[in-house]
Write a protein that holds these residues in place. Structure first.
Motif, short mmCIF file in Angstrom:
data_model
loop_
_atom_site.label_atom_id
_atom_site.label_comp_id
_atom_site.label_asym_id
_atom_site.label_seq_id
_atom_site.Cartn_x
_atom_site.Cartn_y
_atom_site.Cartn_z
N ARG A 82 0.82 -1.32 -0.04
CA ARG A 82 -0.19 -0.10 -0.16
C ARG A 82 0.97 1.38 -0.02
O ARG A 82 0.23 2.40 -0.46
CB ARG A 82 -1.07 -0.08 0.98
CG ARG A 82 -0.54 0.22 2.42
CD ARG A 82 -1.33 0.24 3.75
NE ARG A 82 -2.43 1.12 3.49
CZ ARG A 82 -2.76 2.39 4.04
NH1 ARG A 82 -1.55 2.96 4.44
NH2 ARG A 82 -3.55 3.29 3.78
N PRO A 137 -0.86 -9.98 -3.72
CA PRO A 137 -1.82 -8.91 -3.24
C PRO A 137 -1.53 -7.46 -3.98
O PRO A 137 -0.60 -7.29 -4.59
CB PRO A 137 -1.48 -8.63 -1.77
CG PRO A 137 -0.17 -9.24 -1.71
CD PRO A 137 0.01 -10.20 -2.97
N ASP A 160 -6.06 -1.82 3.21
CA ASP A 160 -6.45 -1.35 4.59
C ASP A 160 -4.95 -1.16 5.19
O ASP A 160 -4.02 -1.88 5.05
CB ASP A 160 -6.98 -2.65 5.30
CG ASP A 160 -7.32 -2.19 6.66
OD1 ASP A 160 -8.46 -1.96 6.88
OD2 ASP A 160 -6.46 -2.54 7.51
N ALA A 161 -4.76 -0.17 6.20
CA ALA A 161 -3.69 0.07 6.78
C ALA A 161 -3.09 -1.00 8.13
O ALA A 161 -2.00 -1.06 8.41
CB ALA A 161 -3.46 1.42 7.31
N GLY A 162 -4.16 -1.54 8.34
CA GLY A 162 -3.94 -2.48 9.50
C GLY A 162 -3.99 -3.99 9.59
O GLY A 162 -3.25 -4.69 10.01
N ASP A 163 -4.61 -4.50 8.44
CA ASP A 163 -4.55 -5.64 7.93
C ASP A 163 -4.45 -5.79 6.56
O ASP A 163 -5.24 -5.61 5.56
CB ASP A 163 -5.97 -6.25 8.12
CG ASP A 163 -6.22 -7.66 7.94
OD1 ASP A 163 -5.27 -8.32 7.76
OD2 ASP A 163 -7.47 -8.15 8.41
N ASN A 164 -3.03 -6.31 6.05
CA ASN A 164 -2.85 -6.64 4.81
C ASN A 164 -3.38 -7.94 4.19
O ASN A 164 -3.27 -7.99 2.93
CB ASN A 164 -1.37 -6.75 4.54
CG ASN A 164 -0.73 -7.38 5.39
OD1 ASN A 164 -1.27 -7.81 6.32
ND2 ASN A 164 0.88 -7.77 5.19
N THR A 165 -4.02 -8.75 5.04
CA THR A 165 -4.92 -9.80 4.24
C THR A 165 -6.07 -9.13 3.87
O THR A 165 -6.82 -9.98 3.14
CB THR A 165 -5.12 -10.82 5.39
OG1 THR A 165 -6.07 -10.50 6.41
CG2 THR A 165 -3.98 -11.48 6.39
N LYS A 166 -6.47 -8.16 3.77
CA LYS A 166 -7.79 -7.44 3.46
C LYS A 166 -7.37 -6.80 2.00
O LYS A 166 -8.20 -6.23 1.27
CB LYS A 166 -8.13 -6.49 4.30
CG LYS A 166 -8.76 -6.82 5.74
CD LYS A 166 -9.27 -5.66 6.43
CE LYS A 166 -10.77 -5.11 6.00
NZ LYS A 166 -11.42 -4.02 6.84
N HIS A 167 -6.02 -6.97 1.47
CA HIS A 167 -5.71 -6.50 0.09
C HIS A 167 -6.37 -7.61 -0.68
O HIS A 167 -6.12 -8.61 -0.68
CB HIS A 167 -4.32 -6.11 0.09
CG HIS A 167 -3.79 -5.06 0.95
ND1 HIS A 167 -2.36 -4.66 1.22
CD2 HIS A 167 -4.37 -4.31 2.10
CE1 HIS A 167 -2.31 -3.87 2.09
NE2 HIS A 167 -3.47 -3.54 2.65
N ASN A 182 -13.22 -10.23 3.34
CA ASN A 182 -13.09 -8.59 3.93
C ASN A 182 -12.01 -8.03 2.88
O ASN A 182 -11.43 -7.12 3.38
CB ASN A 182 -12.10 -8.84 5.22
CG ASN A 182 -11.07 -9.89 5.25
OD1 ASN A 182 -10.56 -10.16 4.25
ND2 ASN A 182 -10.33 -9.79 6.59
N ASP A 183 -11.80 -8.32 1.71
CA ASP A 183 -11.03 -7.50 0.91
C ASP A 183 -11.71 -6.10 0.36
O ASP A 183 -13.17 -6.28 0.33
CB ASP A 183 -10.88 -8.10 -0.51
CG ASP A 183 -10.01 -9.34 -0.37
OD1 ASP A 183 -9.19 -9.57 0.61
OD2 ASP A 183 -9.46 -10.12 -1.27
#
Lengths: 121, 273
Positions: free
Chosen positions: B57, B69, B86-93, B111-112
């Motif tokens: 990001r 990602p 997302d800044a806190g959760d890179n599994t949301k990318h 949750n992407d």
């Protein structure tokens, strides 16, 4: 050649989420992973939290306890094993990546997605 | 919340599986950049070109390859209207995918999401997106939403709703509603907010599906404003699994019909079914 050829679903209890998040940071995860709320009946607040990600074979091996080669230097194998014991998981192919497989894994552990009613608008 | 404003159907409803005539070939010289020559706000995005995004990001990590990602989707226009993971959760990318030789961005429906790094506010707004919906929970999972700090005020979302057919729905708060209409699960969707006509209209694959009256511009409680979000509803709780091939978000003026046609044709060429 892409190296993230697996789908990996990880689940942790609310109580253990801080510990697992902290360990995930050593492996390149951001500090606030496991953001999908889960509970046995879909009610809020969640009892567990999940994440859905693509993963390399080596990372899957770490979760399965068969390959510790990607552990950063200084991180003892015993610590990884302790974290492993806190996780529920499911592994699929890259073509499994998506909500159907995620929900299948979650269901296999007696859980389902939970929605915060304040945000479910 | 669906408000009780009048809605006029302006085109026959089309069922899933109906066949649209093929679009005319795009003008060889057309680029969405042509739409941004007069100080318009927003940006445009070509997901068929992985060099227009980065793995991380913060702009590092290089361009993704298949299954990597996508942490940053870079505006190809003049405004730097980037989308960030997302800044806190890179599994949301979301994930870069190559499907049958064509590139796209896959939102996993778990949750992407991608959020615009800047807010965009204008009474006149056009959003064009090439999307293929893969799985919908038929609740409030949305292709995109436009929110004001996650609150319902001044926000809307474009949902994939309701079984058994995919139905495009503009779920709104303070904006005129577009009731669900039978639509394709894969196509180029165009939403237009027109302050002069005080309407919101929806087009699908170049066909005007419906136009809702009662759009009241000039009010922060009704005009689209705030962060633009891909992959989820305005409350960021319901996530939609879909492939995105192209996106144009443009505010500041209404596009001409010729511009709309050119832009939709350009987007159709990037649709990944």
């Amino acid at each position: 050649m892409a190296n993230r050829m697996n789908t990996l679903v990880l689940i942790v209890s609310s109580a253990n989420r801080p510990l697992v998040r902290q360990f995930g940071g050593l492996l390149g995860f951001f500090p606030q992973t496991y953001t999908v709320g889960l509970s046995s009946d879909g009610s809020w607040p969640p009892t567990h939290w999940g994440l859905n990600t693509t993963a390399s074979d080596a990372f899957v091996g770490l979760v399965q306890g068969t390959d510790y080669s990607i552990l950063p230097g200084g991180v003892p194998k015993a610590q990884a094993q302790a974290i492993r014991s806190l996780l529920l998981y499911g592994v699929g192919t890259i073509d499994d990546y998506g909500s159907v497989f995620f929900d299948q894994v979650v269901k296999s552990h007696g859980l389902q997605r939970a929605y915060n009613p304040e945000n479910d608008i | 919340m669906l408000v009780g404003l009048s809605t006029a159907l302006t085109a026959p409803r089309r069922g899933v599986g109906s066949v649209s005539p093929p679009p005319p070939p795009p003008p060889a010289s057309f680029s969405p950049d042509d739409l941004f020559n007069g100080g318009e706000v927003g940006g445009w995005f070509d997901a068929s070109d992985f060099s227009t995004m980065t793995v991380n990001r913060d702009g590092t990590g290089g361009a993704p390859t298949d299954t990597d990602p996508v942490g940053r989707l870079i505006d190809q226009g003049p405004n730097g209207f980037n989308f960030l993971g997302d800044a806190g959760d890179n599994t949301k990318h979301p994930t870069a995918r190559t499907i049958n030789g064509r590139n796209c961005i896959l939102f996993d429906g778990v949750n992407d999401q991608l959020n615009s790094a800047a807010t965009v506010t204008n009474d006149d707004m056009t959003i064009i997106i090439a999307a293929t919906v893969l799985v919908s929970d038929n609740q409030r999972d949305s292709i995109f939403s436009h929110t004001s700090g996650g609150s319902a005020a001044g926000s809307y979302q474009f949902e994939a709703d309701t079984a058994p057919d995919f139905l495009g729905e503009l779920n709104t708060s303070g904006l005129p509603s577009l009731p669900p209409q039978p639509s394709s699960i894969s196509g180029v969707f165009t939403l237009q907010f027109d302050s002069a006509a005080q309407t919101v209209s929806l087009r699908d694959d170049g066909t005007l599906i419906e136009t809702a009256t009662g759009y009241a511009p000039g009010s922060s409680s009704t005009a689209p404003n705030g962060t633009f979000i891909l992959g989820t509803n305005r409350g960021q709780a319901r996530f939609l699994e879909y492939r995105m091939g192209a996106l144009i978000v443009l505010g500041g003026r209404m596009l001409t019909s010729e511009e709309i046609t050119d832009a939709e044709t350009w987007a159709t060429a990037r649709l990944v079914t």
